[in-house]
Design a protein around this motif. Sequence first.
Motif, PDB file in Angstrom:
ATOM      1  N   VAL A  43      52.660  48.851  75.190  1.00  0.00           N
ATOM      2  CA  VAL A  43      54.158  48.347  74.972  1.00  0.00           C
ATOM      3  C   VAL A  43      54.707  48.476  76.423  1.00  0.00           C
ATOM      4  CG1 VAL A  43      53.136  48.378  72.607  1.00  0.00           C
ATOM      5  CG2 VAL A  43      55.265  49.930  73.595  1.00  0.00           C
ATOM      6  N   VAL A  44      54.382  49.556  76.810  1.00  0.00           N
ATOM      7  CA  VAL A  44      56.249  50.161  78.004  1.00  0.00           C
ATOM      8  C   VAL A  44      56.097  49.374  78.725  1.00  0.00           C
ATOM      9  CG1 VAL A  44      55.863  52.158  76.682  1.00  0.00           C
ATOM     10  CG2 VAL A  44      54.363  52.046  78.630  1.00  0.00           C
ATOM     11  N   SER A  45      54.970  48.746  79.287  1.00  0.00           N
ATOM     12  CA  SER A  45      54.935  47.598  80.256  1.00  0.00           C
ATOM     13  C   SER A  45      56.155  46.517  80.038  1.00  0.00           C
ATOM     14  CB  SER A  45      53.702  47.375  80.600  1.00  0.00           C
ATOM     15  OG  SER A  45      52.949  46.494  79.584  1.00  0.00           O
ATOM     16  N   LEU A  46      56.494  46.192  79.270  1.00  0.00           N
ATOM     17  CA  LEU A  46      57.676  45.345  78.676  1.00  0.00           C
ATOM     18  C   LEU A  46      59.247  45.447  79.484  1.00  0.00           C
ATOM     19  CD1 LEU A  46      56.163  44.197  75.044  1.00  0.00           C
ATOM     20  CD2 LEU A  46      56.268  43.182  77.596  1.00  0.00           C
ATOM     21  N   ILE A  47      58.878  46.883  79.414  1.00  0.00           N
ATOM     22  CA  ILE A  47      60.427  47.025  79.955  1.00  0.00           C
ATOM     23  C   ILE A  47      59.574  47.227  81.558  1.00  0.00           C
ATOM     24  CG2 ILE A  47      61.959  47.739  77.547  1.00  0.00           C
ATOM     25  CD1 ILE A  47      60.928  50.694  77.975  1.00  0.00           C
ATOM     26  N   SER A  48      58.834  47.537  81.380  1.00  0.00           N
ATOM     27  CA  SER A  48      58.997  47.880  83.630  1.00  0.00           C
ATOM     28  C   SER A  48      58.438  48.996  83.674  1.00  0.00           C
ATOM     29  CB  SER A  48      59.688  46.912  84.445  1.00  0.00           C
ATOM     30  OG  SER A  48      60.113  45.653  83.816  1.00  0.00           O
ATOM     31  N   LEU A  49      58.071  50.069  82.409  1.00  0.00           N
ATOM     32  CA  LEU A  49      57.454  51.212  82.231  1.00  0.00           C
ATOM     33  C   LEU A  49      56.243  51.186  83.044  1.00  0.00           C
ATOM     34  CD1 LEU A  49      58.532  54.257  82.567  1.00  0.00           C
ATOM     35  CD2 LEU A  49      57.321  53.791  80.762  1.00  0.00           C
ATOM     36  N   ALA A  50      56.138  51.774  84.068  1.00  0.00           N
ATOM     37  CA  ALA A  50      54.900  51.464  85.351  1.00  0.00           C
ATOM     38  C   ALA A  50      53.302  52.180  84.645  1.00  0.00           C
ATOM     39  CB  ALA A  50      55.049  52.023  86.920  1.00  0.00           C
ATOM     40  N   ASP A  51      53.163  52.386  83.482  1.00  0.00           N
ATOM     41  CA  ASP A  51      52.064  52.425  83.447  1.00  0.00           C
ATOM     42  C   ASP A  51      50.295  51.642  83.757  1.00  0.00           C
ATOM     43  OD1 ASP A  51      52.373  50.772  81.315  1.00  0.00           O
ATOM     44  OD2 ASP A  51      51.282  51.390  80.020  1.00  0.00           O
ATOM     45  N   MET A  52      49.256  52.730  82.750  1.00  0.00           N
ATOM     46  CA  MET A  52      48.569  52.009  83.464  1.00  0.00           C
ATOM     47  C   MET A  52      48.015  50.057  83.272  1.00  0.00           C
ATOM     48  SD  MET A  52      45.636  53.960  81.572  1.00  0.00           S
ATOM     49  CE  MET A  52      45.174  53.660  80.010  1.00  0.00           C
ATOM     50  N   PHE A  76      38.838  46.249  83.009  1.00  0.00           N
ATOM     51  CA  PHE A  76      37.445  46.464  82.835  1.00  0.00           C
ATOM     52  C   PHE A  76      38.002  48.042  83.060  1.00  0.00           C
ATOM     53  CE2 PHE A  76      33.696  48.633  83.855  1.00  0.00           C
ATOM     54  CZ  PHE A  76      32.927  48.460  82.491  1.00  0.00           C
ATOM     55  N   THR A  77      38.564  48.007  83.798  1.00  0.00           N
ATOM     56  CA  THR A  77      39.238  49.555  84.217  1.00  0.00           C
ATOM     57  C   THR A  77      39.804  50.659  83.369  1.00  0.00           C
ATOM     58  OG1 THR A  77      39.214  49.024  87.110  1.00  0.00           O
ATOM     59  CG2 THR A  77      39.977  50.921  85.963  1.00  0.00           C
ATOM     60  N   ILE A  78      40.947  49.809  83.189  1.00  0.00           N
ATOM     61  CA  ILE A  78      42.069  50.285  82.225  1.00  0.00           C
ATOM     62  C   ILE A  78      41.295  50.884  80.649  1.00  0.00           C
ATOM     63  CG2 ILE A  78      44.514  49.739  83.541  1.00  0.00           C
ATOM     64  CD1 ILE A  78      44.675  47.441  80.953  1.00  0.00           C
ATOM     65  N   LEU A  79      40.370  49.687  80.267  1.00  0.00           N
ATOM     66  CA  LEU A  79      39.986  49.422  79.417  1.00  0.00           C
ATOM     67  C   LEU A  79      38.957  50.945  79.224  1.00  0.00           C
ATOM     68  CD1 LEU A  79      38.805  47.706  76.992  1.00  0.00           C
ATOM     69  CD2 LEU A  79      37.042  47.163  78.172  1.00  0.00           C
ATOM     70  N   ILE A  80      38.299  50.901  80.394  1.00  0.00           N
ATOM     71  CA  ILE A  80      37.086  52.578  80.469  1.00  0.00           C
ATOM     72  C   ILE A  80      38.294  53.701  80.563  1.00  0.00           C
ATOM     73  CG2 ILE A  80      36.033  53.980  81.439  1.00  0.00           C
ATOM     74  CD1 ILE A  80      34.318  51.528  80.722  1.00  0.00           C
ATOM     75  N   LEU A  81      39.664  53.920  80.967  1.00  0.00           N
ATOM     76  CA  LEU A  81      40.655  54.911  81.298  1.00  0.00           C
ATOM     77  C   LEU A  81      41.040  54.938  79.549  1.00  0.00           C
ATOM     78  CD1 LEU A  81      42.094  53.616  83.715  1.00  0.00           C
ATOM     79  CD2 LEU A  81      40.717  56.192  83.599  1.00  0.00           C
ATOM     80  N   LEU A 140      48.761  56.492  71.683  1.00  0.00           N
ATOM     81  CA  LEU A 140      48.256  56.072  73.431  1.00  0.00           C
ATOM     82  C   LEU A 140      47.677  54.784  73.509  1.00  0.00           C
ATOM     83  CD1 LEU A 140      46.465  57.266  76.159  1.00  0.00           C
ATOM     84  CD2 LEU A 140      44.126  56.971  74.473  1.00  0.00           C
ATOM     85  N   LYS A 141      46.771  53.806  72.255  1.00  0.00           N
ATOM     86  CA  LYS A 141      46.962  52.628  72.900  1.00  0.00           C
ATOM     87  C   LYS A 141      48.605  51.849  72.514  1.00  0.00           C
ATOM     88  CE  LYS A 141      44.364  52.350  69.124  1.00  0.00           C
ATOM     89  NZ  LYS A 141      43.596  51.734  68.317  1.00  0.00           N
ATOM     90  N   GLY A 142      50.290  52.478  71.678  1.00  0.00           N
ATOM     91  CA  GLY A 142      50.564  51.774  71.525  1.00  0.00           C
ATOM     92  C   GLY A 142      51.366  51.438  72.883  1.00  0.00           C
ATOM     93  N   LEU A 190      38.429  56.476  76.937  1.00  0.00           N
ATOM     94  CA  LEU A 190      37.922  58.106  78.538  1.00  0.00           C
ATOM     95  C   LEU A 190      39.292  59.416  78.033  1.00  0.00           C
ATOM     96  CD1 LEU A 190      36.953  57.798  81.441  1.00  0.00           C
ATOM     97  CD2 LEU A 190      35.297  58.051  79.841  1.00  0.00           C
ATOM     98  N   MET A 191      40.485  58.728  77.714  1.00  0.00           N
ATOM     99  CA  MET A 191      41.780  59.643  77.031  1.00  0.00           C
ATOM    100  C   MET A 191      41.686  59.491  74.981  1.00  0.00           C
ATOM    101  SD  MET A 191      44.629  57.154  78.926  1.00  0.00           S
ATOM    102  CE  MET A 191      44.860  57.652  80.475  1.00  0.00           C
ATOM    103  N   ALA A 192      40.913  58.362  74.383  1.00  0.00           N
ATOM    104  CA  ALA A 192      41.158  58.439  73.355  1.00  0.00           C
ATOM    105  C   ALA A 192      39.732  59.015  72.769  1.00  0.00           C
ATOM    106  CB  ALA A 192      40.800  56.997  72.133  1.00  0.00           C
ATOM    107  N   SER A 193      39.147  59.550  73.552  1.00  0.00           N
ATOM    108  CA  SER A 193      37.777  60.375  73.137  1.00  0.00           C
ATOM    109  C   SER A 193      38.174  62.013  73.689  1.00  0.00           C
ATOM    110  CB  SER A 193      36.508  60.085  74.301  1.00  0.00           C
ATOM    111  OG  SER A 193      36.066  58.632  73.958  1.00  0.00           O
TER     112      SER A 193
END
Length: 223
Positions: A162-171, A190-195, A157-159, A198-201
């Motif tokens: 890295v997909v933002s480096l190929i312009s994939l529109a993740d959060m 801060f928003t994606i930090l919380i998201l 999930l945290k990895g 929450l996903m990891a939890s």
Amino acid sequence: MFDFYDRWSGYIDLILQGALVTIELTLLGCALALVMAFVAGLGRLSQHWYLRWLATTYIEFFRGTSIFVQLFWAYFVLPLLGLPITPLQAAILALGLNVGAYGAEVVRGAVRSIGREQYEACIACNLSRFQTMRYVILPQAFVIMLPTFGNNAIELLKGTAVVSLISLADMTFQAQVVRAQTGSTAVPFFTILILYFLMASAIAWVVRRLENRLTEGLEGTRK
């Protein structure tokens, strides 16, 4: 408060759209990683040397090289070899193969931790090697694998960032877009930090529930 909402609601929605891409990447990446973990992990335990060699080569290669390079290779090099691939497919391939290599060692270790008496009992019952693994060894080993599989899923999930480096529109990519448009760093990140938290939890909760369910009634049966 209302001024903040009016200003940021559209940008937050953009990040939430990226969160859906992140969830998709995580689910599909975990599915591929799980398959590769069992294939390579059991391959390392095979009686055939060439299967052990192939499994070991895969594990050492993907554990020993950078996920960034693997991602770029999948996205930029595979099309040059005649294998057109979308950014989403490249991301799933790189993440799944990378995390699957770590999961393979979890599978191998868990299977090897099952006592020799279990195998001897299966031989006494005239079970084939496949039947022994399918009905006796893997059900016990899977419970041992679960906590580490949960950790691997969270790492995947945290990895996905890295997909933002190929312009994939993740959060993470969308957070960078919002930062560029608003000049604010604190709010989008801060928003994606919380998201991410929450996903990891959620992953950790699902793994704990599954582990508890699989171990019901087994207390005291394992030594």
